[in-house]
Scaffold this active site. Structure first.
Site, PDB file in Angstrom:
ATOM      1  N   HIS A   1     -51.796 -63.189  35.978  1.00  0.00           N
ATOM      2  CA  HIS A   1     -51.621 -63.878  37.141  1.00  0.00           C
ATOM      3  C   HIS A   1     -52.823 -64.480  37.495  1.00  0.00           C
ATOM      4  CE1 HIS A   1     -50.756 -62.884  41.787  1.00  0.00           C
ATOM      5  NE2 HIS A   1     -51.131 -64.132  41.475  1.00  0.00           N
TER       6      HIS A   1
ATOM      7  N   ARG B   1     -44.476 -64.801  42.823  1.00  0.00           N
ATOM      8  CA  ARG B   1     -44.884 -63.237  43.210  1.00  0.00           C
ATOM      9  C   ARG B   1     -43.839 -62.472  42.008  1.00  0.00           C
ATOM     10  NH1 ARG B   1     -48.944 -64.946  44.381  1.00  0.00           N
ATOM     11  NH2 ARG B   1     -50.371 -64.307  46.308  1.00  0.00           N
TER      12      ARG B   1
ATOM     13  N   GLU C   1     -49.431 -54.950  39.111  1.00  0.00           N
ATOM     14  CA  GLU C   1     -50.284 -55.534  38.533  1.00  0.00           C
ATOM     15  C   GLU C   1     -51.484 -54.532  39.011  1.00  0.00           C
ATOM     16  OE1 GLU C   1     -50.554 -59.667  39.939  1.00  0.00           O
ATOM     17  OE2 GLU C   1     -48.363 -60.088  39.548  1.00  0.00           O
TER      18      GLU C   1
END
Ligand SMILES: NC(=O)c1ccc[n+]([C@@H]2O[C@H](COP(=O)([O-])OP(=O)(O)OC[C@H]3O[C@@H](n4cnc5c(N)ncnc54)[C@H](O)[C@@H]3O)[C@@H](O)[C@H]2O)c1
Length: 349
Positions: free
Chosen positions: A293, A245, A274
């Site tokens: 991601h 993360r 993000e």
């Protein structure tokens, strides 16, 4: 009494034209299941409590389940997260509302470990640079000797976390003949020994590993765990990889050590912000490989996550406790037990 077991899918599973965003998520086992009806939510995030009142189960992609998302009528019994990270879900709220939270460790274990290996091999093999040289023709070939890769034999692979994905990374990396170290305050020493992993202190991972990987959850304790002081312990030949993360890493500090070439390079699938900002100085650097991601996203990953979520939801429908519930405390709640009993009575025959 509700005669149907109603399953909500978060709105981000569906495109504007109503088609599925991820067709590899096979909904047929749910559609065929007796007594089950499914419906999509809209795109509100955090989810709205009113929208959840007519459902027994929720399959949740990226939208947030915040404290105010909990439906007040007490019907919702399970949230099945599509993936293993659950920093988008308020866990104490789930437990207080008699809602079990399930994740899909079986679906992501291999795909994420493979994506870490992909970044290790691409960084140490200078894959991106050599791709560029080849496209330049003779000029690129002429300078290929200036871009030597780095062999892995005898190098130290380090991990922050030796859980589902961290352990799988070590399994996958075994034939590369590296040394393995990991820091994990909750490590299972038997598992570590079986995998040939030396358990070490937090700072040791940074000072000893040639490749530092992050495989712990994002929590209040791990936010900015990777900071300027720890990055300063790494060597100019070392690589840093984060697929866990973004906020576990102080991204400014990381950008700084990469810009000054205080570490050799980084592979990043996750970011503090993000979607990313293209103007971020991180993206000007040629010693960084970045992916949105989604490096682990594959047909098999999505099929695996979907199958695991459906299994968990149908377990609840039949009054069974699914494997791998995150908030184990909910299992002792009389309100949750009553819901399971009612489902068992209604659907388990
Ligand atoms: N990039 C992606 O698409 C993607 C996909 C799946 C999972 N992930 C992320 O990967 C990470 C690991 O997932 P997992 O399935 O292995 O989870 P897991 O819970 O099985 O393992 C996490 C491990 O981290 C350890 N840990 C907790 N606090 C720690 C600390 N302070 N320092 C070091 N270790 C600590 C835990 O004890 C546990 O062993 C999570 O952050 C998850 O969100 C990313």
């Amino acid at each position: 009494m509700n005669t149907l077991f109603r399953v909500a899918l978060s709105g981000d599973f569906r495109k504007a034209d109503d088609s599925a965003v991820y067709p590899d998520f096979d909904l047929r086992p749910l559609l065929k299941a007796p007594g089950v009806e499914i419906a999509y939510l809209d795109s509100a995030s955090p989810l709205r409590s009113n929208d959840l009142e007519e459902f027994d189960a929720l399959i949740l992609l990226a939208h947030r389940f915040a404290p105010e998302s909990a439906p007040r009528n007490g019907r919702l019994s399970i949230i099945a997260r599509f993936g293993v990270g659950y920093d988008t879900v308020d866990v104490p709220t789930c437990t207080a509302a008699d809602i079990a939270l399930a994740t899909t460790p079986d679906g992501v274990r291999r795909p994420v470990a493979v994506s870490i290996m992909t970044l290790i091999l691409a960084l140490t093999g200078k894959l991106m640079v050599k791709d560029k040289l080849t496209r330049q023709g003779p000029a690129g070939f002429a300078i290929r000797g200036e871009h030597m890769g780095v062999g892995l034999v005898g190098k130290v692979l380090g991990s922050l976390g030796i859980g589902n994905i961290g352990a799988e990374l070590f399994r996958l990396a075994k034939p590369f003949d590296m040394k393995f170290i990991a820091h994990d305050p909750f490590a299972d020493p038997e598992l570590a020994a079986a995998l040939g992993v030396e358990l070490v202190g937090l700072d040791d991972v940074f000072s000893r590993a040639d490749i530092v990987t992050v495989n712990c959850p994002l929590t209040a304790e791990t936010r900015h765990l990777v900071n300027a002081e720890r990055l300063a312990l790494m060597r100019p030949t070392s690589f840093f990889i984060n697929t866990a993360r973004g906020p576990i890493v102080d991204q400014r500090a990381l950008t700084d050590v990469l810009t000054r070439r205080q570490i050799a390079g980084a592979g990043l699938d996750v970011f503090e912000q993000e979607p990313t900002d293209p103007a971020d100085p991180l993206f000007k650097l040629d010693n960084v490989i970045v992916t949105p991601h989604a490096l682990c996203w594959s047909d098999q990953c999505f099929a695996g996550n979907g199958a695991a979520d459906i299994r968990a939801v149908l377990d609840i429908q039949h009054g069974r406790i699914p494997r791998g519930i995150v908030n184990q405390a909910v299992l002792a709640n009389p309100g949750f037990q009553r819901k399971l009993e009612e489902y068992r009575r209604q659907f388990a025959h």
